[in-house]
Design a protein around this motif. Structure first.
Motif, mmCIF file in Angstrom:
data_model
loop_
_atom_site.group_PDB
_atom_site.id
_atom_site.type_symbol
_atom_site.label_atom_id
_atom_site.label_comp_id
_atom_site.label_asym_id
_atom_site.label_seq_id
_atom_site.Cartn_x
_atom_site.Cartn_y
_atom_site.Cartn_z
ATOM 1 N N PRO A 270 0.814 -1.224 0.000
ATOM 2 C CA PRO A 270 0.000 0.000 0.000
ATOM 3 C C PRO A 270 0.844 1.269 0.000
ATOM 4 N N GLN A 271 2.122 1.155 0.386
ATOM 5 C CA GLN A 271 2.993 2.338 0.429
ATOM 6 C C GLN A 271 3.479 2.733 -0.955
ATOM 7 N N PHE A 272 3.469 1.777 -1.906
ATOM 8 C CA PHE A 272 4.049 2.055 -3.215
ATOM 9 C C PHE A 272 3.020 2.681 -4.143
ATOM 10 N N GLY A 273 3.413 3.752 -4.809
ATOM 11 C CA GLY A 273 2.543 4.391 -5.800
ATOM 12 C C GLY A 273 1.188 4.750 -5.212
ATOM 13 N N THR A 274 0.152 4.408 -5.938
ATOM 14 C CA THR A 274 -1.196 4.740 -5.475
ATOM 15 C C THR A 274 -1.756 3.655 -4.570
ATOM 16 N N GLY A 275 -1.029 2.551 -4.465
ATOM 17 C CA GLY A 275 -1.533 1.438 -3.658
ATOM 18 C C GLY A 275 -2.509 0.568 -4.414
ATOM 19 N N ALA A 276 -2.686 0.857 -5.711
ATOM 20 C CA ALA A 276 -3.543 0.018 -6.547
ATOM 21 C C ALA A 276 -2.709 -0.513 -7.700
ATOM 22 N N VAL A 277 -2.853 -1.799 -7.974
ATOM 23 C CA VAL A 277 -2.005 -2.437 -8.981
ATOM 24 C C VAL A 277 -2.859 -3.058 -10.076
ATOM 25 N N LYS A 278 -2.514 -2.725 -11.318
ATOM 26 C CA LYS A 278 -3.176 -3.391 -12.431
ATOM 27 C C LYS A 278 -2.667 -4.825 -12.521
ATOM 28 N N VAL A 279 -3.526 -5.742 -12.874
ATOM 29 C CA VAL A 279 -3.149 -7.155 -12.873
ATOM 30 C C VAL A 279 -3.289 -7.726 -14.285
ATOM 31 N N THR A 280 -2.112 -8.209 -14.813
ATOM 32 C CA THR A 280 -2.077 -8.785 -16.153
ATOM 33 C C THR A 280 -1.599 -10.233 -16.043
ATOM 34 N N PRO A 281 -2.463 -11.152 -15.729
ATOM 35 C CA PRO A 281 -2.012 -12.512 -15.369
ATOM 36 C C PRO A 281 -1.231 -13.214 -16.478
ATOM 37 N N ALA A 282 -1.503 -12.880 -17.731
ATOM 38 C CA ALA A 282 -0.848 -13.610 -18.811
ATOM 39 C C ALA A 282 0.522 -13.052 -19.163
ATOM 40 N N HIS A 283 0.913 -11.911 -18.556
ATOM 41 C CA HIS A 283 2.172 -11.308 -18.966
ATOM 42 C C HIS A 283 3.028 -10.770 -17.831
ATOM 43 N N ASP A 284 2.778 -11.238 -16.644
ATOM 44 C CA ASP A 284 3.618 -10.821 -15.530
ATOM 45 C C ASP A 284 3.625 -11.937 -14.494
ATOM 46 N N PRO A 285 4.802 -12.319 -14.036
ATOM 47 C CA PRO A 285 4.896 -13.469 -13.122
ATOM 48 C C PRO A 285 4.100 -13.275 -11.830
ATOM 49 N N ASN A 286 4.163 -12.081 -11.255
ATOM 50 C CA ASN A 286 3.409 -11.845 -10.021
ATOM 51 C C ASN A 286 1.913 -11.863 -10.268
ATOM 52 N N ASP A 287 1.553 -11.227 -11.373
ATOM 53 C CA ASP A 287 0.144 -11.147 -11.708
ATOM 54 C C ASP A 287 -0.416 -12.527 -12.028
ATOM 55 N N PHE A 288 0.436 -13.359 -12.587
ATOM 56 C CA PHE A 288 0.019 -14.722 -12.885
ATOM 57 C C PHE A 288 -0.393 -15.447 -11.595
ATOM 58 N N GLU A 289 0.415 -15.253 -10.554
ATOM 59 C CA GLU A 289 0.101 -15.865 -9.261
ATOM 60 C C GLU A 289 -1.221 -15.317 -8.723
ATOM 61 N N VAL A 290 -1.397 -14.012 -8.887
ATOM 62 C CA VAL A 290 -2.646 -13.384 -8.454
ATOM 63 C C VAL A 290 -3.817 -13.994 -9.221
ATOM 64 N N GLY A 291 -3.582 -14.169 -10.505
ATOM 65 C CA GLY A 291 -4.617 -14.743 -11.354
ATOM 66 C C GLY A 291 -5.028 -16.122 -10.868
ATOM 67 N N LEU A 292 -4.041 -16.911 -10.468
ATOM 68 C CA LEU A 292 -4.354 -18.244 -9.949
ATOM 69 C C LEU A 292 -5.130 -18.144 -8.652
ATOM 70 N N ARG A 293 -4.687 -17.248 -7.766
ATOM 71 C CA ARG A 293 -5.329 -17.117 -6.464
ATOM 72 C C ARG A 293 -6.777 -16.668 -6.580
ATOM 73 N N HIS A 294 -7.015 -15.795 -7.549
ATOM 74 C CA HIS A 294 -8.355 -15.223 -7.645
ATOM 75 C C HIS A 294 -9.147 -15.743 -8.844
ATOM 76 N N LYS A 295 -8.607 -16.767 -9.469
ATOM 77 C CA LYS A 295 -9.270 -17.366 -10.634
ATOM 78 C C LYS A 295 -9.672 -16.323 -11.660
ATOM 79 N N LEU A 296 -8.705 -15.508 -12.015
ATOM 80 C CA LEU A 296 -8.959 -14.452 -12.988
ATOM 81 C C LEU A 296 -8.766 -15.002 -14.398
#
Length: 881
Positions: A270-296
């Motif tokens: 929450p300290q970084f930037g605006t505290g909101a992160v765009k999520v691109t599950p197919a093109h970012d390793p972290n976002d991919f994990e998020v995608g799995l966790r949230h079934k995106l």
RNA sequence: GGGCGAAUAGCUCAGUGGUAGAGCGCCGCCCUUACAAGGCGGAUGUCGGGGGUUCGACACCCUCUUCGCCCACCA
């Protein structure tokens, strides 16, 4: 028959190399035999890629291995050095595709079959070239065992490994986020992505409007084009700013898709930037994990060539940078741009093509790494395999501890095609040793082999046992596995060493090597890494041409201290080339002073110089062996250099001259003793230098009397071959001091060198006896006679004080008393300084009590000598006062 | 952000607790019949800075400075 004049004035390294290498090979001296006795000492070569030519790294690496193999062979081990080459999949692709580009074609245009034909042709040519270059280095490889990572045997081993790992669940196929090289159009393992640090880029912020029109949420990104594939915006669950928004829908301003605002405490700081992160599950390793966790949903935006696919909406068909710009323009038009900040970041590039690597969702083959890594960690921790120098263990550990699954499939053609067949009817995959004709599940014959090939390091990982005939149970494996030493550079500890450990332990049940010697990286004279593009590459073949193979190899050994990297310094090669010449001249002298160059005089060396040089030889052999056994190649080179030049040439040869020429009291027996010693020393020296200088030593060996066969089959000299002679050694220390003193007087007063001097020497009975015994040597080495002095010295003398004697030389008019006083004062100051240090130490109770007895005694002795010397120098000064 | 390493003579580098070393370069003298691709002699060091451990530190520990390398998914 043989006369000294038959030994050429200069050694011809090229002639020796061209003469002996084929000879050794023909005679089978390089061949290993697993059924012969002797403790095993085996090495498998780090297989050079069939792309380039020999570079300095190869030269160093292979010279060091050759030193080890030759040394152990001479020492009675059952040795083998298995050579071979690596197909170097992606590297060959890269070379060929650049070539094709010049020809105006590409691999895609010519098709797989034609490409492979070209690749094999290229391989044959490149392999012949690099193996020829290796031979020029003199390496003692068993060429009858030469292997190639794509030959039938190794291909069989690769398939066996793949099938077993698949059946045991350690190889799997899955859709994961992988590294995509858009130029080479293939996946890459994590290791093949190189991170460029500190690249100045920008962090761009924009707003996603809420679907219900009640507001917006601002996100930031360094890759604006990926927003086309966003399927969520994540915030921290505890973030008060956004708590009410969690679960609400956003509307994509370009594609019109709706997607949610989610809460994810792992991804969001929450300290970084605006505290909101765009999520691109197919093109970012972290976002991919998020995608799995949230079934995106995971939206893949890219085609294989890096252009955007239909999911890119209006930007379909454009490439990354174009899309990036277009997205920013469109968002700005929509009034959603929220500003740009400078931002330094890292960019991942393909090790080979240099293109920016795109993280992408794709179905690929993977090796499950954790279960394989655990035993390999333990093996080094428990000392089954040792890194030399040990600090490389840390590098190895850190990688294995955090290892991630290894993507092994490549969308390339040159390599081992994956032994998996896809059923077009039931979609089942059949993995097996023999090519199947039908689907293992439904029996359909409508099957097709997987088009992908394996990462080139997959077959390299099997090298230590695949080259020995695995999966058959062979005599070679029984005798030579595990190998003794792997010699390699630190840059492939992960790529290769760690993976050989993992596969070796898994399939053989033992580590593949006892030691891993990590050698230095050779940089250019400015400390830059050598590379073709920088144009600072030093070609080893040029060095061999210029300084001879033996001189060059000696240089490499002398460079190979256990550090991280070294700077190439050609002046050192020049120096060691001179060293080779020095030995050659000493050899000519030796051979020229034999009565019969075919026969070794049958006498036991009895002269004091003979006993002394044999004593020194004993010490040198001890140093040399210890150095070689501990991978201290520079110490090995230094031990040889120092003994040969400083002891043997500068002192022994000079001392031997009057005896050989029958001067003074020298008898025929004395002469024979010297001759016998000269030959014996040279005989041992040739063998001692052979691992480092194979051709030169063979040349000496062939000329030396009473040697048989090749030096390759001779034994390495042992310490016990030469007896101790402490008495002779002590005498020589004194003699060297006296000679040195008189030479100094000559130099200080510019005494004409040929002018005979008479020294007055005040000393005790023991030293006087020694002096009398060495009268001839003083004459030869210092052109001086001497007389013992009882009383005080005359006025006008130059004085030198050594341990055990005071030396005075009358120089009448030449002497400048002022100079002499200055010189004596300087000597006195030095002694007084030493004395102060010693006195301080010896008056310290703690030192006397706590330091080892031997050290205390040594200091006391030094104190005595220094005190005596001080007295003598003061006397001399007082006389001049 | 983690980890590793380096700093020693003008240059390139060794150095394994016990009085700082090599090669090249530099300054003298010397073509002495193995070698002038050589011989003999010589000069040159706050061992990066500061603490500490030790009888004793260039070496071991801590810290700082400078440089280098490797690893790491912070938008």
């Amino acid at each position: 028959m043989d006369s000294p004049s038959e030994i050429p004035k200069h050694y011809d390294p090229k002639a020796s190399r061209l003469k002996y290498y084929p000879h050794w090979e023909e005679k089978g001296y390089f061949k290993g035999d697993p059924n012969k006795p002797g403790e095993s000492f085996s090495i498998v070569i780090p297989p050079p890629n069939v792309t380039g030519s020999l570079h300095m790294g190869h030269a160093l690496n292979n010279t060091l291995q050759d030193i080890l193999i030759r040394y152990r062979k001479m020492d009675g081990y059952n040795t083998v050095w298995i050579p071979g080459t690596d197909h170097a999949s992606i590297a060959v692709h890269w070379v060929l595709e650049r070539k094709f580009k010049e020809e105006g074609t590409s691999r895609f245009e010519m098709g797989r079959e034609e490409f492979l034909k070209r690749a094999w042709e290229f391989k044959e040519e490149a392999e012949t070239n690099i193996l020829g270059q290796l031979r020029a280095l003199g390496v003692a490889c068993d060429w009858s065992r030469q292997r190639f990572t794509m030959d039938d045997g190794l291909t069989n081993a690769v398939r066996e490994v793949f099938v077993r790992l698949y059946n045991e669940g350690l190889i799997y196929r899955a859709e994961r986020l992988i590294n995509w090289d858009t130029v080479a159009q293939t996946t890459l393992s994590d290791l093949e992505v190189v991170h460029e640090e500190g690249v100045l880029g920008e962090l761009w912020s924009f707003a996603y409007p809420l679907a219900d029109g009640t507001g917006e949420i601002i996100v930031a990104t360094t890759r604006p084009e990926t927003m086309l594939g966003d399927t969520a915006v994540a915030v921290h669950p505890e973030d008060e700013r956004y708590k009410d928004l969690i679960g609400k829908q956003l509307k994509h301003p370009i594609t019109g898709r709706e997607f949610p605002i989610i809460a994810d405490e792992i991804l969001v700081d929450p300290q970084f930037g605006t505290g909101a992160v765009k999520v691109t599950p197919a093109h970012d390793p972290n976002d991919f994990e998020v995608g799995l966790r949230h079934k995106l949903p995971m939206i893949n935006l890219l085609n294989k060539d890096g252009t955007f696919n239909e999911n890119g909406g209006p930007f379909c068909g454009m490439v990354r940078d174009e899309v990036r710009q277009a997205v920013k323009t469109r968002i700005t038009e929509l009034g959603l741009d929220r500003g740009t900040k400078e931002h330094t970041m890292n960019i991942g590039r393909s090790e080979r093509s240099g293109s920016i690597v795109e993280p992408m969702l794709s179905t690929q083959w993977f090796v499950k790494a954790k279960p394989l890594a655990a035993p390999s960690l333990a093996a080094v921790e428990n000392g089954f395999t040792n890194f030399v120098p040990t600090n490389w263990e840390n590098t190895y550990y850190s990688w294995l501890r955090d290892i991630r699954d290894w993507c092994i499939s490549r969308q390339l053609w040159w390599g081992h095609q994956i032994p998996a067949w896809h059923c077009k009817d039931c979609q089942e995959i059949t993995v097996c040793r023999e090519d199947p004709s039908e689907c293992a599940k439904c029996g359909s014959t409508n099957i097709e082999q997987d088009q992908d090939i394996l990462d080139t390091w997959f077959s390299s990982a099997l090298w230590p046992f695949s080259t020995m005939g695995w999966p058959e149970k062979t005599d070679e494996l029984a005798k030579w596995y595990p190998t003794a030493t792997l010699t390699t550079g630190f840059d492939i500890i992960f790529f290769w060493v760690a993976r050989m450990m993992m596969f070796g332990q898994y399939f053989m049940g033992h580590v593949p090597f006892k030691d891993v010697y990590i050698h230095a990286l050779i940089r250019d004279e400015h400390g830059e890494k050598m590379s073709k593009t920088k144009g600072n590459v030093v070609n080893p073949l040029d060095m061999i041409e210029k300084y001879g193979c033996d001189g060059f190899r000696f240089t490499l050994a002398a460079f190979a201290a256990q550090g991280r990297d070294v700077r190439w310094d050609e002046s050192r090669a020049a120096g060691y080339n001179k060293f080779v010449n020095k030995i050659w001249q000493a050899f000519r002298f030796t051979m020229g002073n034999l009565d019969n160059t075919q026969v070794v005089p049958k006498v036991t060396p009895h002269g004091v110089y003979d006993r002394w040089i044999r004593h020194q030889m004993r010490l040198a052999i001890g140093d040399l062996r210890e150095a070689l056994e501990n991978y201290r190649f520079n110490d090995a080179a230094a031990a040889l250099y120092q003994f040969i030049w400083d002891e043997f040439c500068d002192w022994y040869l000079e001392l031997s001259k009057p005896i050989l020429y029958g001067k003074g009291t020298a008898t025929e027996a004395d002469k024979e003793s010297v001759q016998a010693t000269l030959i014996e020393i040279f005989n041992a020296l040739a063998r001692a230098m052979h691992p480092i200088m194979p051709f030169f030593s063979e040349e000496l060996w062939q000329q030396l009397p009473e040697t048989e066969g090749s030096i390759m089959n001779a034994s390495f000299p042992k310490v016990e071959d030469f007896e101790e002679a402490p008495q002779a050694a002590a005498e020589m220390v004194f003699l060297k001091d006296v000679v040195g003193s008189i030479r100094r007087i000559r130099a200080d007063y510019q005494v004409v060198p040929k002018q005979q001097i008479k020294a007055l020497i005040r000393t005790d009975e023991k030293h006087l006896q020694w002096l009398r015994a060495h009268e001839q040597s003083l004459q030869t080495l210092a052109r001086t006679s001497f007389e013992p002095l009882d009383g005080s010295a005359p006025e006008k003398v130059a004085t030198q004080v050594v341990d055990g004697a005071e030396i005075f030389v009358e120089l009448s008019d030449l002497i400048d008393l002022e100079d002499e006083r200055e010189r004596l004062k300087k000597d006195l100051e030095k002694v007084e300084k030493d004395l102060a240090t010693l006195n301080k130490q010896l008056s310290n109770e703690n030192f006397i009590q706590r330091a080892p007895q031997a050290v205390v005694e040594e200091k006391q002795q030094l104190l005595g000598l220094a005190t005596e010397k001080k007295g003598h120098l003061e006397d001399a000064l007082n006389r001049l006062a």
